[in-house]
Write a protein that holds these residues in place. Structure first.
Motif, PDB file in Angstrom:
ATOM      1  N   LYS A   1       0.838  -1.200   0.000  1.00 49.31           N
ATOM      2  CA  LYS A   1       0.000   0.000   0.000  1.00 49.31           C
ATOM      3  C   LYS A   1       0.874   1.252   0.000  1.00 49.31           C
ATOM      4  O   LYS A   1       1.870   1.324   0.715  1.00 49.31           O
ATOM      5  N   ASP A   2       0.491   2.222  -0.813  1.00 49.01           N
ATOM      6  CA  ASP A   2       1.174   3.507  -0.977  1.00 49.01           C
ATOM      7  C   ASP A   2       2.517   3.415  -1.704  1.00 49.01           C
ATOM      8  O   ASP A   2       3.207   4.419  -1.846  1.00 49.01           O
ATOM      9  N   GLU A   3       2.895   2.234  -2.163  1.00 51.07           N
ATOM     10  CA  GLU A   3       4.145   2.100  -2.915  1.00 51.07           C
ATOM     11  C   GLU A   3       3.971   2.704  -4.309  1.00 51.07           C
ATOM     12  O   GLU A   3       2.931   2.566  -4.942  1.00 51.07           O
ATOM     13  N   LYS A   4       5.028   3.369  -4.781  1.00 49.60           N
ATOM     14  CA  LYS A   4       5.037   3.960  -6.117  1.00 49.60           C
ATOM     15  C   LYS A   4       6.282   3.464  -6.833  1.00 49.60           C
ATOM     16  O   LYS A   4       7.371   3.473  -6.262  1.00 49.60           O
ATOM     17  N   SER A   5       6.113   3.023  -8.075  1.00 52.96           N
ATOM     18  CA  SER A   5       7.240   2.510  -8.853  1.00 52.96           C
ATOM     19  C   SER A   5       7.117   2.938 -10.306  1.00 52.96           C
ATOM     20  O   SER A   5       6.030   3.216 -10.800  1.00 52.96           O
ATOM     21  N   ILE A   6       8.258   2.952 -10.965  1.00 50.29           N
ATOM     22  CA  ILE A   6       8.292   3.150 -12.406  1.00 50.29           C
ATOM     23  C   ILE A   6       8.660   1.814 -13.028  1.00 50.29           C
ATOM     24  O   ILE A   6       9.671   1.206 -12.667  1.00 50.29           O
ATOM     25  N   LEU A   7       7.797   1.349 -13.937  1.00 51.79           N
ATOM     26  CA  LEU A   7       8.001   0.065 -14.603  1.00 51.79           C
ATOM     27  C   LEU A   7       8.357   0.321 -16.060  1.00 51.79           C
ATOM     28  O   LEU A   7       7.671   1.079 -16.745  1.00 51.79           O
ATOM     29  N   LYS A   8       9.416  -0.305 -16.524  1.00 55.02           N
ATOM     30  CA  LYS A   8       9.805  -0.227 -17.937  1.00 55.02           C
ATOM     31  C   LYS A   8       9.507  -1.582 -18.545  1.00 55.02           C
ATOM     32  O   LYS A   8      10.114  -2.589 -18.157  1.00 55.02           O
ATOM     33  N   LEU A   9       8.541  -1.604 -19.470  1.00 52.72           N
ATOM     34  CA  LEU A   9       8.046  -2.866 -20.011  1.00 52.72           C
ATOM     35  C   LEU A   9       8.499  -3.095 -21.446  1.00 52.72           C
ATOM     36  O   LEU A   9       8.394  -2.207 -22.294  1.00 52.72           O
ATOM     37  N   LYS A  10       8.975  -4.289 -21.699  1.00 50.48           N
ATOM     38  CA  LYS A  10       9.261  -4.740 -23.060  1.00 50.48           C
ATOM     39  C   LYS A  10       7.928  -5.048 -23.739  1.00 50.48           C
ATOM     40  O   LYS A  10       6.912  -5.281 -23.072  1.00 50.48           O
ATOM     41  N   PRO A  11       7.891  -5.086 -25.061  1.00 50.63           N
ATOM     42  CA  PRO A  11       6.629  -5.284 -25.788  1.00 50.63           C
ATOM     43  C   PRO A  11       5.797  -6.486 -25.341  1.00 50.63           C
ATOM     44  O   PRO A  11       4.574  -6.373 -25.239  1.00 50.63           O
ATOM     45  N   LYS A  12       6.435  -7.615 -25.032  1.00 48.18           N
ATOM     46  CA  LYS A  12       5.638  -8.794 -24.667  1.00 48.18           C
ATOM     47  C   LYS A  12       4.872  -8.604 -23.361  1.00 48.18           C
ATOM     48  O   LYS A  12       3.931  -9.325 -23.082  1.00 48.18           O
ATOM     49  N   TYR A  13       5.254  -7.611 -22.542  1.00 51.49           N
ATOM     50  CA  TYR A  13       4.538  -7.326 -21.299  1.00 51.49           C
ATOM     51  C   TYR A  13       3.598  -6.128 -21.442  1.00 51.49           C
ATOM     52  O   TYR A  13       2.942  -5.735 -20.491  1.00 51.49           O
ATOM     53  N   GLY A  14       3.566  -5.547 -22.643  1.00 53.31           N
ATOM     54  CA  GLY A  14       2.672  -4.419 -22.926  1.00 53.31           C
ATOM     55  C   GLY A  14       1.625  -4.826 -23.942  1.00 53.31           C
ATOM     56  O   GLY A  14       0.780  -5.672 -23.682  1.00 53.31           O
ATOM     57  N   TYR A  15       1.735  -4.244 -25.141  1.00 55.05           N
ATOM     58  CA  TYR A  15       0.753  -4.527 -26.194  1.00 55.05           C
ATOM     59  C   TYR A  15       1.304  -5.436 -27.291  1.00 55.05           C
ATOM     60  O   TYR A  15       0.644  -5.677 -28.288  1.00 55.05           O
ATOM     61  N   GLY A  16       2.527  -5.929 -27.115  1.00 48.29           N
ATOM     62  CA  GLY A  16       3.088  -6.947 -27.993  1.00 48.29           C
ATOM     63  C   GLY A  16       3.247  -6.553 -29.446  1.00 48.29           C
ATOM     64  O   GLY A  16       3.428  -5.383 -29.795  1.00 48.29           O
ATOM     65  N   GLU A  17       3.155  -7.576 -30.293  1.00 49.95           N
ATOM     66  CA  GLU A  17       3.350  -7.404 -31.730  1.00 49.95           C
ATOM     67  C   GLU A  17       2.216  -6.646 -32.405  1.00 49.95           C
ATOM     68  O   GLU A  17       2.371  -6.136 -33.506  1.00 49.95           O
ATOM     69  N   VAL A  18       1.065  -6.575 -31.744  1.00 49.37           N
ATOM     70  CA  VAL A  18      -0.107  -5.914 -32.327  1.00 49.37           C
ATOM     71  C   VAL A  18      -0.099  -4.416 -32.039  1.00 49.37           C
ATOM     72  O   VAL A  18      -0.545  -3.614 -32.857  1.00 49.37           O
ATOM     73  N   GLY A  19       0.389  -4.014 -30.880  1.00 48.42           N
ATOM     74  CA  GLY A  19       0.299  -2.623 -30.467  1.00 48.42           C
ATOM     75  C   GLY A  19      -1.112  -2.312 -29.994  1.00 48.42           C
ATOM     76  O   GLY A  19      -1.908  -3.212 -29.732  1.00 48.42           O
ATOM     77  N   CYS A  20      -1.429  -1.042 -29.887  1.00 50.42           N
ATOM     78  CA  CYS A  20      -2.769  -0.622 -29.485  1.00 50.42           C
ATOM     79  C   CYS A  20      -3.126   0.635 -30.278  1.00 50.42           C
ATOM     80  O   CYS A  20      -2.853   1.763 -29.836  1.00 50.42           O
ATOM     81  N   PRO A  21      -3.715   0.440 -31.471  1.00 51.34           N
ATOM     82  CA  PRO A  21      -4.024   1.581 -32.338  1.00 51.34           C
ATOM     83  C   PRO A  21      -4.877   2.667 -31.678  1.00 51.34           C
ATOM     84  O   PRO A  21      -4.638   3.853 -31.896  1.00 51.34           O
ATOM     85  N   GLU A  22      -5.865   2.269 -30.841  1.00 49.62           N
ATOM     86  CA  GLU A  22      -6.727   3.292 -30.217  1.00 49.62           C
ATOM     87  C   GLU A  22      -5.971   4.188 -29.241  1.00 49.62           C
ATOM     88  O   GLU A  22      -6.429   5.279 -28.915  1.00 49.62           O
ATOM     89  N   LYS A  23      -4.800   3.731 -28.769  1.00 48.30           N
ATOM     90  CA  LYS A  23      -3.968   4.566 -27.893  1.00 48.30           C
ATOM     91  C   LYS A  23      -2.730   5.065 -28.624  1.00 48.30           C
ATOM     92  O   LYS A  23      -1.814   5.619 -28.017  1.00 48.30           O
ATOM     93  N   ASP A  24      -2.689   4.831 -29.934  1.00 49.86           N
ATOM     94  CA  ASP A  24      -1.582   5.233 -30.789  1.00 49.86           C
ATOM     95  C   ASP A  24      -0.261   4.601 -30.350  1.00 49.86           C
ATOM     96  O   ASP A  24       0.789   5.240 -30.364  1.00 49.86           O
ATOM     97  N   ILE A  25      -0.328   3.321 -29.937  1.00 52.61           N
ATOM     98  CA  ILE A  25       0.864   2.558 -29.557  1.00 52.61           C
ATOM     99  C   ILE A  25       1.207   1.630 -30.722  1.00 52.61           C
ATOM    100  O   ILE A  25       0.395   0.775 -31.096  1.00 52.61           O
ATOM    101  N   PRO A  26       2.395   1.790 -31.318  1.00 54.72           N
ATOM    102  CA  PRO A  26       2.761   0.939 -32.450  1.00 54.72           C
ATOM    103  C   PRO A  26       3.113  -0.480 -32.001  1.00 54.72           C
ATOM    104  O   PRO A  26       3.329  -0.734 -30.806  1.00 54.72           O
ATOM    105  N   PRO A  27       3.198  -1.412 -32.939  1.00 59.09           N
ATOM    106  CA  PRO A  27       3.631  -2.768 -32.610  1.00 59.09           C
ATOM    107  C   PRO A  27       5.036  -2.754 -31.997  1.00 59.09           C
ATOM    108  O   PRO A  27       5.857  -1.888 -32.309  1.00 59.09           O
ATOM    109  N   ASN A  28       5.294  -3.717 -31.121  1.00 54.83           N
ATOM    110  CA  ASN A  28       6.615  -3.918 -30.502  1.00 54.83           C
ATOM    111  C   ASN A  28       7.155  -2.683 -29.781  1.00 54.83           C
ATOM    112  O   ASN A  28       8.353  -2.403 -29.816  1.00 54.83           O
ATOM    113  N   ALA A  29       6.275  -1.954 -29.103  1.00 55.58           N
ATOM    114  CA  ALA A  29       6.674  -0.719 -28.419  1.00 55.58           C
ATOM    115  C   ALA A  29       7.076  -0.985 -26.974  1.00 55.58           C
ATOM    116  O   ALA A  29       6.409  -1.727 -26.250  1.00 55.58           O
ATOM    117  N   ASP A  30       8.197  -0.383 -26.556  1.00 57.70           N
ATOM    118  CA  ASP A  30       8.561  -0.363 -25.139  1.00 57.70           C
ATOM    119  C   ASP A  30       7.681   0.684 -24.458  1.00 57.70           C
ATOM    120  O   ASP A  30       7.405   1.737 -25.034  1.00 57.70           O
TER     121      ASP A  30
END
Length: 123
Positions: free
Chosen positions: A70-99
């Motif tokens: 509780k109350d912990e704050k962190s900055i996470l840096k995610l590789k594509p496989k832990y985010g939106y992957g090879e597809v990306g997320c067009p509605e959020k303007d995230i390209p494929p394979n985006a960190d």
């Protein structure tokens, strides 16, 4: 699954009923997602721990939340496989394979116990 079954015992054997104790972890987390410095997500999510993906939380953030206090704050840096992957997320303007980078703050972490009756042993 966010439900943890601690015990499940016959309560009324003649009716084949079990009494089970279930623990849920309900969280409230603030998430700010960024791609190349641009904020594409800034919201608070209320969910059961390990079920936040049902609320649109990416796998890397959901996985990390199991280690937050509780109350912990962190900055996470995610590789594509832990985010939106090879597809990306067009509605959020995230390209494929985006960190991605997420600022995550665990606002609340609550343990809730529940007793349930079941016609079958859940364990």
């Amino acid at each position: 699954m966010a439900e943890y079954i601690l015990s499940c015992h016959f309560w009324k054997p003649e009716h084949n009923l079990f009494l089970c104790l279930i623990i849920l972890y309900i969280i409230s987390v603030h998430i700010v997602g960024k791609h190349e410095g641009r904020v594409f997500e800034d919201r608070t999510v209320h969910c059961n721990l390990n079920e936040c993906s049902e609320h649109g939380v990416v796998p890397g953030v959901e996985r990390a939340l199991t280690n937050f206090k509780k109350d912990e704050k962190s900055i996470l840096k995610l590789k594509p496989k832990y985010g939106y992957g090879e597809v990306g997320c067009p509605e959020k303007d995230i390209p494929p394979n985006a960190d991605l980078t997420y600022e995550v703050t665990m606002k609340n972490f609550e343990k809730v116990s529940e007793l349930i009756l079941s016609k079958s042993k859940i364990l």
